[in-house]
Design a protein around this motif. Structure first.
Motif, PDB file in Angstrom:
ATOM      1  N   ILE A 105       0.828  -1.203   0.000  1.00  0.00           N
ATOM      2  CA  ILE A 105       0.000   0.000   0.000  1.00  0.00           C
ATOM      3  C   ILE A 105       0.868   1.261   0.000  1.00  0.00           C
ATOM      4  O   ILE A 105       0.585   2.220  -0.721  1.00  0.00           O
ATOM      5  N   THR A 106       1.924   1.279   0.793  1.00  0.00           N
ATOM      6  CA  THR A 106       2.707   2.508   0.966  1.00  0.00           C
ATOM      7  C   THR A 106       3.635   2.819  -0.197  1.00  0.00           C
ATOM      8  O   THR A 106       3.942   3.989  -0.431  1.00  0.00           O
ATOM      9  N   LYS A 107       4.089   1.815  -0.947  1.00  0.00           N
ATOM     10  CA  LYS A 107       5.006   2.087  -2.059  1.00  0.00           C
ATOM     11  C   LYS A 107       4.336   2.942  -3.142  1.00  0.00           C
ATOM     12  O   LYS A 107       4.922   3.946  -3.565  1.00  0.00           O
ATOM     13  N   PRO A 108       3.116   2.606  -3.618  1.00  0.00           N
ATOM     14  CA  PRO A 108       2.491   3.489  -4.617  1.00  0.00           C
ATOM     15  C   PRO A 108       2.208   4.884  -4.072  1.00  0.00           C
ATOM     16  O   PRO A 108       2.319   5.877  -4.810  1.00  0.00           O
ATOM     17  N   ILE A 109       1.873   4.981  -2.810  1.00  0.00           N
ATOM     18  CA  ILE A 109       1.620   6.296  -2.209  1.00  0.00           C
ATOM     19  C   ILE A 109       2.912   7.113  -2.200  1.00  0.00           C
ATOM     20  O   ILE A 109       2.910   8.296  -2.549  1.00  0.00           O
ATOM     21  N   GLY A 110       4.011   6.490  -1.843  1.00  0.00           N
ATOM     22  CA  GLY A 110       5.304   7.177  -1.845  1.00  0.00           C
ATOM     23  C   GLY A 110       5.704   7.631  -3.237  1.00  0.00           C
ATOM     24  O   GLY A 110       6.209   8.737  -3.416  1.00  0.00           O
ATOM     25  N   ASN A 111       5.474   6.772  -4.245  1.00  0.00           N
ATOM     26  CA  ASN A 111       5.781   7.154  -5.626  1.00  0.00           C
ATOM     27  C   ASN A 111       4.917   8.331  -6.076  1.00  0.00           C
ATOM     28  O   ASN A 111       5.400   9.240  -6.748  1.00  0.00           O
ATOM     29  N   PHE A 112       3.646   8.314  -5.702  1.00  0.00           N
ATOM     30  CA  PHE A 112       2.753   9.412  -6.061  1.00  0.00           C
ATOM     31  C   PHE A 112       3.226  10.715  -5.410  1.00  0.00           C
ATOM     32  O   PHE A 112       3.284  11.759  -6.054  1.00  0.00           O
ATOM     33  N   LEU A 113       3.577  10.663  -4.133  1.00  0.00           N
ATOM     34  CA  LEU A 113       4.044  11.869  -3.441  1.00  0.00           C
ATOM     35  C   LEU A 113       5.344  12.394  -4.053  1.00  0.00           C
ATOM     36  O   LEU A 113       5.550  13.607  -4.133  1.00  0.00           O
ATOM     37  N   ALA A 114       6.210  11.493  -4.509  1.00  0.00           N
ATOM     38  CA  ALA A 114       7.437  11.924  -5.177  1.00  0.00           C
ATOM     39  C   ALA A 114       7.106  12.654  -6.475  1.00  0.00           C
ATOM     40  O   ALA A 114       7.717  13.689  -6.786  1.00  0.00           O
ATOM     41  N   GLN A 115       6.130  12.155  -7.222  1.00  0.00           N
ATOM     42  CA  GLN A 115       5.728  12.821  -8.461  1.00  0.00           C
ATOM     43  C   GLN A 115       5.123  14.197  -8.184  1.00  0.00           C
ATOM     44  O   GLN A 115       5.353  15.147  -8.935  1.00  0.00           O
TER      45      GLN A 115
END
Length: 126
Positions: free
Chosen positions: A32-42
């Protein structure tokens, strides 16, 4: 020893169940947290008007320490990073490595040297 197990069976069972549930939650939270982290980086890239670091020129150094004794890549993080640094690197890597990520014999002269379009063509010419 038998007396200890009899008295503490419930606590030992509870500890085992706790460890099991912790591992389950930990694995699912990573998904769950990996896609959220990638989105926040974008989002941060968009706000700062920045992005991933890219090489201006195609080419990389083929360090023999990144390969094992059979010339197979032993550091997949390095391999993925090189591939992402420049769009042409994927073409170079596909050319010099086989499907098992092992350096093809004809490209051994590139070890500990620069890998770019010119060096690959030089090796191909023999």
């Amino acid at each position: 020893m038998g007396n200890f197990l009899t008295k503490n069976f419930v606590w030992l069972l509870a500890a085992g169940v706790g460890v099991y549930f912790y591992k389950q939650v930990d694995e699912k939270s990573k998904a769950i947290t990996k896609p959220i982290g990638n989105f926040l980086a974008q989002v941060q890239f968009a706000i700062n008007n920045s992005g991933d670091i890219k090489y201006p020129n195609a080419g990389f150094f083929l360090n023999s320490e990144k390969l094992d004794y059979t010339l197979k890549v032993n550091n997949l993080v390095w391999f993925d990073a090189i591939e992402k640094l420049h769009p042409a690197h994927k073409v170079f890597l596909d050319e010099i490595f086989d499907s098992d990520k092992r350096l093809k014999n004809q490209y051994r002269p590139l070890l500990n040297g620069l890998v770019d379009a010119d060096s690959i063509q030089t090796v191909k010419k023999g």
